[in-house]
Design an enzyme around this catalytic site. Structure first.
Site, mmCIF file in Angstrom:
data_model
loop_
_atom_site.group_PDB
_atom_site.id
_atom_site.type_symbol
_atom_site.label_atom_id
_atom_site.label_comp_id
_atom_site.label_asym_id
_atom_site.label_seq_id
_atom_site.Cartn_x
_atom_site.Cartn_y
_atom_site.Cartn_z
ATOM 1 C CG ASP A 7 3.109 -3.277 -4.625
ATOM 2 O OD1 ASP A 7 3.857 -2.813 -5.502
ATOM 3 O OD2 ASP A 7 1.935 -2.890 -4.444
ATOM 4 N N PRO A 25 -1.339 0.889 1.299
ATOM 5 C CG PRO A 25 -2.815 2.279 0.122
ATOM 6 C CD PRO A 25 -1.420 1.720 0.084
ATOM 7 N N GLY A 26 -3.010 -1.321 1.328
ATOM 8 C CA GLY A 26 -3.740 -2.586 1.460
ATOM 9 C C GLY A 26 -4.570 -3.021 0.271
ATOM 10 N N GLY A 27 -4.417 -2.347 -0.859
ATOM 11 C CA GLY A 27 -5.220 -2.714 -2.039
ATOM 12 C C GLY A 27 -5.005 -4.170 -2.430
ATOM 13 C CE LYS A 28 -0.368 -4.326 -6.477
ATOM 14 N NZ LYS A 28 -0.284 -2.961 -5.867
ATOM 15 C CG ASP A 45 3.637 -0.609 4.809
ATOM 16 O OD1 ASP A 45 3.470 -0.835 3.590
ATOM 17 O OD2 ASP A 45 4.247 0.392 5.236
ATOM 18 C CB CYS A 76 5.819 -3.606 0.623
ATOM 19 S SG CYS A 76 7.554 -3.913 0.930
ATOM 20 C CB ALA A 77 0.519 -4.915 3.124
ATOM 21 C CB CYS A 104 3.392 1.043 -9.775
ATOM 22 S SG CYS A 104 3.759 2.281 -8.548
#
Ligand SMILES: C[S@@+](CC[C@H](N)C(=O)[O-])C[C@H]1O[C@@H](n2cnc3c(N)ncnc32)[C@H](O)[C@@H]1O
Length: 413
Positions: free
Chosen positions: A312, A249-252, A269, A246-247, A365
């Protein structure tokens, strides 16, 4: 014609707030000047408190446009460092320039003068109502916090939602060290675990940093350090295959790729649109160990393919309400319960892609029990071939201003 910059700025914040009240979406970040952004987000964070002050000052509530002018005025008077006299004048002028009519201009003037003289109306003594108004939290959410976690937590959590969130940058330590970048950008904030630099409030403004040569060259990205505490649970080693399912917008994903250049990462995603910013990974950040794909995790056909999986999951965002204050008012208990079903389904379907002895990290989160402990507990009860690795991590704001996160590591036996 708008006569000065101050009025123009207030006008843009006013426009953003009127749009938000009509559509539920709050325009933010780069399209507003720093003052307008602070004003629009601040008003949104304190919306119920500001409405309460208006309601106590009038016999009949004015229309939505006038409410927005008044909320902005009251917010500046009581929660920003702007002299009251200037607030009253600029608010009346804003009502005039927005063509709200002379009656509304007088109303704005009268209410703000009264509040200037007598202060904000007092809050009701009942705990639920008091918390709801003081921190602009819907009553259902206050009740839920009190029921699940008690009065101290409910107060602390609610208070955080009206505070300005901290801003951090993630340093691409493959290109530059945190100390060196801090020197180059003349930043004075704290450094977190050699990888994140705090961006001190206001100076320099985020927009200037994003326009800098250092950003364009991929030396840093904007990210809260809570992400590091989540990905650390994956315990990645060189050569491992990792699926960030579940990537967007790609921060992690970017953090993972920067931390583990010798791991092979698939970032996917369900939303092709939300994946678009991830073109950044290759072009700006020069990360070559990561591939990106549009994929619904609940319909994947991988079998025991990955050593590590990061989930995530989509969530209520209850842990980041100071960043996304509009969520407070649009979320319902039903939404949270529905999300928990989606989260469980994602977890259930993702696990077949994990190798034996592999680790999956379930992260969200939101600190809400139905999105966190209950999902994990239900999953472990249904899957005796999985065990929990250590205790779940519950990230709270702490002295670094981290985003609230929940993350649990699960190992396939
Ligand atoms: C909390 S966000 C992920 C944030 C991301 N990990 C980051 O650090 O930037 C959750 C993501 O899950 C995605 N999502 C929701 N349902 C999904 C599904 N069935 N399959 C794959 N992704 C899904 C959403 O599109 C959203 O981008």
């Amino acid at each position: 014609m708008l006569q000065n910059d101050g009025l123009k700025t207030r006008f843009s914040a006013f426009g953003a707030l009127v749009d938000w009240r009509k559509t539920g979406k709050l325009l933010r970040e780069h399209s507003l000047s720093p003052f307008a952004k602070e004003l629009a987000l601040g008003v949104c964070r304190r919306h119920l408190r500001l409405l309460h002050a208006i309601r106590k000052s009038v016999r009949r509530m004015p229309g939505l446009d006038v409410q927005c002018v008044l909320e902005m005025g009251i917010y500046q008077m009581f929660f920003m460092d702007v002299p009251n006299r200037a607030v009253i004048d600029s608010s009346a002028e804003l009502a005039r320039q927005a063509n709200l009519g002379e009656g509304s201009v007088k109303l704005v003037n009268g209410i703000l003068r009264r509040l200037d003289r007598y202060g904000l109306p007092s809050l009701p003594p009942q705990n639920v109502l008091r918390l709801s108004l003081e921190y602009s939290m819907p009553e259902w959410l206050v009740r839920r916090l009190l029921d699940c976690c008690g009065p101290v937590y409910a107060e602390e959590f609610s208070k955080e939602t009206v505070e300005r969130p901290s801003q951090w940058m993630r340093v691409n330590v493959q290109k530059i060290s945190a100390e060196e970048l801090q020197k180059r950008l003349a930043l004075s904030g704290r450094i977190y675990k050699n990888r994140f630099i705090e961006i001190p409030e206001g100076n320099p403004h985020l927009g200037e940093l994003l326009a800098s040569k250092e950003f364009k060259e991929g030396f840093f990205s904007i990210q809260n350090p809570a992400a590091l505490e989540v990905v650390n649970l994956l315990q990645i080693q060189d050569g491992m295959s990792v699926w960030d399912a579940c990537a967007a917008p790609g921060g992690k994903s970017a953090l993972l790729a920067e931390m583990y250049p010798h791991a092979e990462i698939l970032a996917s995603d369900i939303s092709a649109e939300r994946l678009l910013p991830m073109q950044d990974l290759h072009s700006r950040l020069s990360l070559s160990n990561i591939s990106v794909q549009t994929l619904d995790v609940t319909a994947h056909s991988f079998f025991e393919r990955f050593d590590r999986i990061l989930l995530d999951v989509p969530c209520s965002n209850l842990g980041v309400l100071s960043r996304r204050p509009e969520v407070k008012y649009r979320l319902s208990l039903k939404d949270v319960l529905d999300l928990s079903k989606i989260q469980f389904h994602i977890l259930e379907t993702a696990v077949s892609a994990l190798k034996k002895n592999g680790i999956l990290v379930y992260a969200t989160c939101s600190p809400e029990p139905v999105e966190t402990d209950k999902v994990v507990k239900k999953f472990l009860e249904a899957h005796p071939d999985f065990e929990q690795v250590g205790l779940p991590v519950r990230i709270s704001k702490n002295e670094f201003g981290l985003d609230r996160f929940f993350a649990a590591a699960l190992r396939k036996k």
